[in-house]
Design a protein around this motif. Structure first.
Motif, PDB file in Angstrom:
ATOM      1  N   PHE A   1       0.833  -1.197   0.000  1.00 29.93           N
ATOM      2  CA  PHE A   1       0.000   0.000   0.000  1.00 29.93           C
ATOM      3  C   PHE A   1       0.874   1.255   0.000  1.00 29.93           C
ATOM      4  O   PHE A   1       1.932   1.273   0.642  1.00 29.93           O
ATOM      5  CB  PHE A   1      -0.859   0.069   1.271  1.00 29.93           C
ATOM      6  N   PRO A   2       0.412   2.329  -0.644  1.00 31.41           N
ATOM      7  CA  PRO A   2       1.052   3.634  -0.395  1.00 31.41           C
ATOM      8  C   PRO A   2       0.717   4.086   1.014  1.00 31.41           C
ATOM      9  O   PRO A   2      -0.180   3.527   1.668  1.00 31.41           O
ATOM     10  CB  PRO A   2       0.417   4.538  -1.453  1.00 31.41           C
ATOM     11  N   GLU A   3       1.413   5.103   1.488  1.00 30.37           N
ATOM     12  CA  GLU A   3       1.301   5.500   2.899  1.00 30.37           C
ATOM     13  C   GLU A   3      -0.139   5.784   3.325  1.00 30.37           C
ATOM     14  O   GLU A   3      -0.566   5.385   4.403  1.00 30.37           O
ATOM     15  CB  GLU A   3       2.188   6.718   3.172  1.00 30.37           C
ATOM     16  N   GLY A   4      -0.889   6.478   2.504  1.00 30.31           N
ATOM     17  CA  GLY A   4      -2.239   6.873   2.897  1.00 30.31           C
ATOM     18  C   GLY A   4      -3.218   5.726   3.030  1.00 30.31           C
ATOM     19  O   GLY A   4      -4.292   5.880   3.626  1.00 30.31           O
ATOM     20  N   LEU A   5      -2.889   4.569   2.474  1.00 32.59           N
ATOM     21  CA  LEU A   5      -3.797   3.421   2.506  1.00 32.59           C
ATOM     22  C   LEU A   5      -3.343   2.321   3.460  1.00 32.59           C
ATOM     23  O   LEU A   5      -4.065   1.344   3.663  1.00 32.59           O
ATOM     24  CB  LEU A   5      -3.948   2.831   1.090  1.00 32.59           C
ATOM     25  N   LYS A   6      -2.151   2.470   4.059  1.00 28.68           N
ATOM     26  CA  LYS A   6      -1.628   1.413   4.939  1.00 28.68           C
ATOM     27  C   LYS A   6      -2.528   1.134   6.143  1.00 28.68           C
ATOM     28  O   LYS A   6      -2.516   0.032   6.687  1.00 28.68           O
ATOM     29  CB  LYS A   6      -0.221   1.782   5.438  1.00 28.68           C
ATOM     30  N   VAL A   7      -3.309   2.128   6.548  1.00 29.79           N
ATOM     31  CA  VAL A   7      -4.180   1.942   7.714  1.00 29.79           C
ATOM     32  C   VAL A   7      -5.234   0.862   7.463  1.00 29.79           C
ATOM     33  O   VAL A   7      -5.844   0.350   8.412  1.00 29.79           O
ATOM     34  CB  VAL A   7      -4.875   3.263   8.114  1.00 29.79           C
ATOM     35  N   HIS A   8      -5.454   0.514   6.197  1.00 29.53           N
ATOM     36  CA  HIS A   8      -6.448  -0.503   5.867  1.00 29.53           C
ATOM     37  C   HIS A   8      -5.815  -1.887   5.711  1.00 29.53           C
ATOM     38  O   HIS A   8      -6.528  -2.864   5.436  1.00 29.53           O
ATOM     39  CB  HIS A   8      -7.162  -0.135   4.563  1.00 29.53           C
ATOM     40  N   ALA A   9      -4.498  -2.001   5.888  1.00 26.64           N
ATOM     41  CA  ALA A   9      -3.777  -3.235   5.573  1.00 26.64           C
ATOM     42  C   ALA A   9      -4.249  -4.434   6.387  1.00 26.64           C
ATOM     43  O   ALA A   9      -4.537  -5.501   5.833  1.00 26.64           O
ATOM     44  CB  ALA A   9      -2.276  -3.023   5.761  1.00 26.64           C
ATOM     45  N   THR A  10      -4.324  -4.289   7.697  1.00 30.23           N
ATOM     46  CA  THR A  10      -4.652  -5.454   8.526  1.00 30.23           C
ATOM     47  C   THR A  10      -6.101  -5.898   8.326  1.00 30.23           C
ATOM     48  O   THR A  10      -6.401  -7.094   8.375  1.00 30.23           O
ATOM     49  CB  THR A  10      -4.392  -5.165  10.019  1.00 30.23           C
ATOM     50  N   GLU A  11      -6.974  -4.948   8.074  1.00 29.84           N
ATOM     51  CA  GLU A  11      -8.372  -5.298   7.841  1.00 29.84           C
ATOM     52  C   GLU A  11      -8.529  -6.116   6.562  1.00 29.84           C
ATOM     53  O   GLU A  11      -9.247  -7.122   6.522  1.00 29.84           O
ATOM     54  CB  GLU A  11      -9.218  -4.023   7.769  1.00 29.84           C
ATOM     55  N   ILE A  12      -7.820  -5.688   5.516  1.00 25.62           N
ATOM     56  CA  ILE A  12      -7.874  -6.422   4.250  1.00 25.62           C
ATOM     57  C   ILE A  12      -7.185  -7.775   4.395  1.00 25.62           C
ATOM     58  O   ILE A  12      -7.670  -8.800   3.889  1.00 25.62           O
ATOM     59  CB  ILE A  12      -7.230  -5.585   3.126  1.00 25.62           C
TER      60      ILE A  12
ATOM     61  N   SER B   1       3.694  -5.593   3.181  1.00 21.46           N
ATOM     62  CA  SER B   1       4.903  -4.778   3.064  1.00 21.46           C
ATOM     63  C   SER B   1       4.764  -3.553   3.955  1.00 21.46           C
ATOM     64  O   SER B   1       3.833  -2.763   3.801  1.00 21.46           O
ATOM     65  CB  SER B   1       5.125  -4.335   1.610  1.00 21.46           C
ATOM     66  N   GLY B   2       5.702  -3.387   4.872  1.00 25.16           N
ATOM     67  CA  GLY B   2       5.659  -2.244   5.782  1.00 25.16           C
ATOM     68  C   GLY B   2       6.546  -1.103   5.344  1.00 25.16           C
ATOM     69  O   GLY B   2       6.559  -0.040   5.959  1.00 25.16           O
ATOM     70  N   ASP B   3       7.299  -1.298   4.259  1.00 26.60           N
ATOM     71  CA  ASP B   3       8.202  -0.253   3.774  1.00 26.60           C
ATOM     72  C   ASP B   3       7.424   0.865   3.086  1.00 26.60           C
ATOM     73  O   ASP B   3       6.295   0.654   2.619  1.00 26.60           O
ATOM     74  CB  ASP B   3       9.211  -0.844   2.782  1.00 26.60           C
ATOM     75  N   PRO B   4       8.009   2.048   2.983  1.00 29.94           N
ATOM     76  CA  PRO B   4       7.364   3.116   2.214  1.00 29.94           C
ATOM     77  C   PRO B   4       7.153   2.681   0.774  1.00 29.94           C
ATOM     78  O   PRO B   4       7.934   1.905   0.225  1.00 29.94           O
ATOM     79  CB  PRO B   4       8.380   4.270   2.295  1.00 29.94           C
ATOM     80  N   CYS B   5       6.079   3.175   0.177  1.00 35.63           N
ATOM     81  CA  CYS B   5       5.803   2.891  -1.236  1.00 35.63           C
ATOM     82  C   CYS B   5       5.471   4.202  -1.924  1.00 35.63           C
ATOM     83  O   CYS B   5       4.573   4.922  -1.498  1.00 35.63           O
ATOM     84  CB  CYS B   5       4.636   1.911  -1.368  1.00 35.63           C
ATOM     85  N   TYR B   6       6.192   4.496  -3.008  1.00 32.62           N
ATOM     86  CA  TYR B   6       6.067   5.807  -3.648  1.00 32.62           C
ATOM     87  C   TYR B   6       5.304   5.775  -4.956  1.00 32.62           C
ATOM     88  O   TYR B   6       5.146   6.811  -5.601  1.00 32.62           O
ATOM     89  CB  TYR B   6       7.460   6.388  -3.865  1.00 32.62           C
ATOM     90  N   GLY B   7       4.841   4.589  -5.361  1.00 35.28           N
ATOM     91  CA  GLY B   7       4.084   4.529  -6.601  1.00 35.28           C
ATOM     92  C   GLY B   7       4.260   3.188  -7.279  1.00 35.28           C
ATOM     93  O   GLY B   7       4.859   2.256  -6.731  1.00 35.28           O
TER      94      GLY B   7
ATOM     95  N   ASP C   1       3.360 -16.012  -3.414  1.00 36.65           N
ATOM     96  CA  ASP C   1       2.967 -16.529  -4.731  1.00 36.65           C
ATOM     97  C   ASP C   1       2.323 -15.451  -5.587  1.00 36.65           C
ATOM     98  O   ASP C   1       2.272 -15.563  -6.822  1.00 36.65           O
ATOM     99  CB  ASP C   1       1.956 -17.682  -4.560  1.00 36.65           C
ATOM    100  N   PHE C   2       1.842 -14.405  -4.929  1.00 34.96           N
ATOM    101  CA  PHE C   2       1.000 -13.416  -5.602  1.00 34.96           C
ATOM    102  C   PHE C   2       1.079 -12.121  -4.810  1.00 34.96           C
ATOM    103  O   PHE C   2       1.068 -12.134  -3.572  1.00 34.96           O
ATOM    104  CB  PHE C   2      -0.439 -13.964  -5.635  1.00 34.96           C
ATOM    105  N   LEU C   3       1.183 -10.990  -5.506  1.00 39.78           N
ATOM    106  CA  LEU C   3       1.297  -9.684  -4.853  1.00 39.78           C
ATOM    107  C   LEU C   3       0.136  -8.799  -5.288  1.00 39.78           C
ATOM    108  O   LEU C   3      -0.137  -8.675  -6.489  1.00 39.78           O
ATOM    109  CB  LEU C   3       2.630  -9.020  -5.207  1.00 39.78           C
ATOM    110  N   VAL C   4      -0.527  -8.175  -4.323  1.00 39.93           N
ATOM    111  CA  VAL C   4      -1.586  -7.205  -4.617  1.00 39.93           C
ATOM    112  C   VAL C   4      -1.060  -5.817  -4.273  1.00 39.93           C
ATOM    113  O   VAL C   4      -0.689  -5.547  -3.129  1.00 39.93           O
ATOM    114  CB  VAL C   4      -2.870  -7.494  -3.812  1.00 39.93           C
TER     115      VAL C   4
END
Length: 329
Positions: free
Chosen positions: A27-38, A53-59, A73-76
């Protein structure tokens, strides 16, 4: 759950059809708050294990496929559209469209567009689904709306490093639907045309002129300071979508032809601590994400330049021909 559309059912179907046992989420930074729920929903519905992935993501230039290769096996990947680059892991892109409560703010934009006939309509990934409705509203109010695809971007889409969808578009004014100033700044500097920002988050309509003038004054000061530099660091990104190795080598040769020194420095994360060991250098050129030199310049002790700004420093480009740096995919 949220104002964003995460296409959960589609993700679950993909996981099941692939028979994936371990699924990566990025997730990019603004969406990481939804990570555990998803992640919880994926694990409950499919039985697959999830690695976030907990690292920063810039795009979309910064996919976690290298780090997750051999682990999943698969990345979203959420929040961006794919770029024409290869990935080490099968990757599914979820644009995560933001659902606006109302498009009322567009009515206010008509005041700013008075006397303007041809409008270039532009936005970022999260609002692409709103463009057709916005275009219809503007056309119903007497405007001619133009949009086109760019190189590596969808119709009406701009990225922080790619403004090709607005190049050579025969319009009088651009209307940018979204938040922030960097993308409208890029449109302004790439086209030299007026840009009106319709910001549904702040419920505000404004132009980019004052911000653009302030940024250009800052850039002129950085260029002026760097014109005295004798030793340059050329920053090369190890991120697949930001790596411009060939450009970096060209810049090194260019600097040497001017009788100055240049050193190539490979980094995954460009930040002030990562440059601390290289304070013997006078200035740095960023061949990674074009936003770094512009957005973060105040954080750095030494001037950070874009490749085009280096050309101005070396007398190979006039200040009047200032351009935004873009990555050509």
């Amino acid at each position: 759950m949220t104002n964003y559309q995460f296409k959960i059912d589609e993700i679950l179907d993909k996981i099941r059809s692939m028979g994936a046992k371990v699924v990566g989420l990025q997730f990019p930074e603004g969406l990481k708050v939804h990570a555990t729920e998803i992640a919880r929903e994926i694990e409950n519905e499919t039985g697959a294990m999830v690695l976030i992935s907990g690292d920063p993501c810039y795009g979309a230039c910064d996919i976690a496929d290298v780090e997750m290769e051999g682990l999943v096996d698969f990345l979203v990947h959420f929040g961006h559209t794919p770029l024409p680059i290869d990935h080490k892991v099968p990757t599914f892109f979820v644009e995560a469209h933001y659902q606006l409560e109302s498009m009322e703010i567009l009515k206010e934009s008509l005041i700013h567009l008075e006397g303007t006939e041809k409008i270039g309509l532009v936005t970022t990934t999260q609002h692409l689904h709103l463009l057709e409705d916005a275009a219809r509203f503007l056309e119903e109010n007497g405007k001619q709306v133009l949009m086109k695809e760019g190189k590596g971007t969808l119709k009406g889409q701009v990225l922080g490093c790619n403004f090709s969808s607005v190049h050579d578009l025969p319009v009088d004014t651009f209307l940018y639907l979204g938040s922030g100033n960097f993308h409208p700044l890029g449109i302004k500097l790439s086209t030299k045309k007026p840009v009106i920002i319709v910001d549904p988050y702040l419920n505000q309509v404004r132009d980019i002129d004052e911000f653009a003038d302030r940024i250009l004054r800052i850039r002129f000061a950085r260029i002026t300071r760097a014109s005295e530099a004798e030793k340059f660091g050329i920053l090369v990104s190890s991120k697949g979508g930001q790596s411009r190795w060939e450009l970096a080598k060209v810049l090194k040769k260019m600097i040497y032809k001017e009788g100055k020194e240049a050193y190539l420095i490979l980094l995954d994360e460009i930040n002030p601590p990562s440059l601390m060991p290289f304070m013997d250098l006078d200035a740095f050129i960023v061949t990674a994400c074009p936003r770094i030199a512009i957005d973060d310049s105040k954080m750095y002790e030494k001037p950070l330049l874009t490749p085009q700004e280096l050309e101005i420093v070396l007398g190979r480009r006039d200040w009047e021909d200032y351009e935004m740096d873009e990555i050509k995919y």
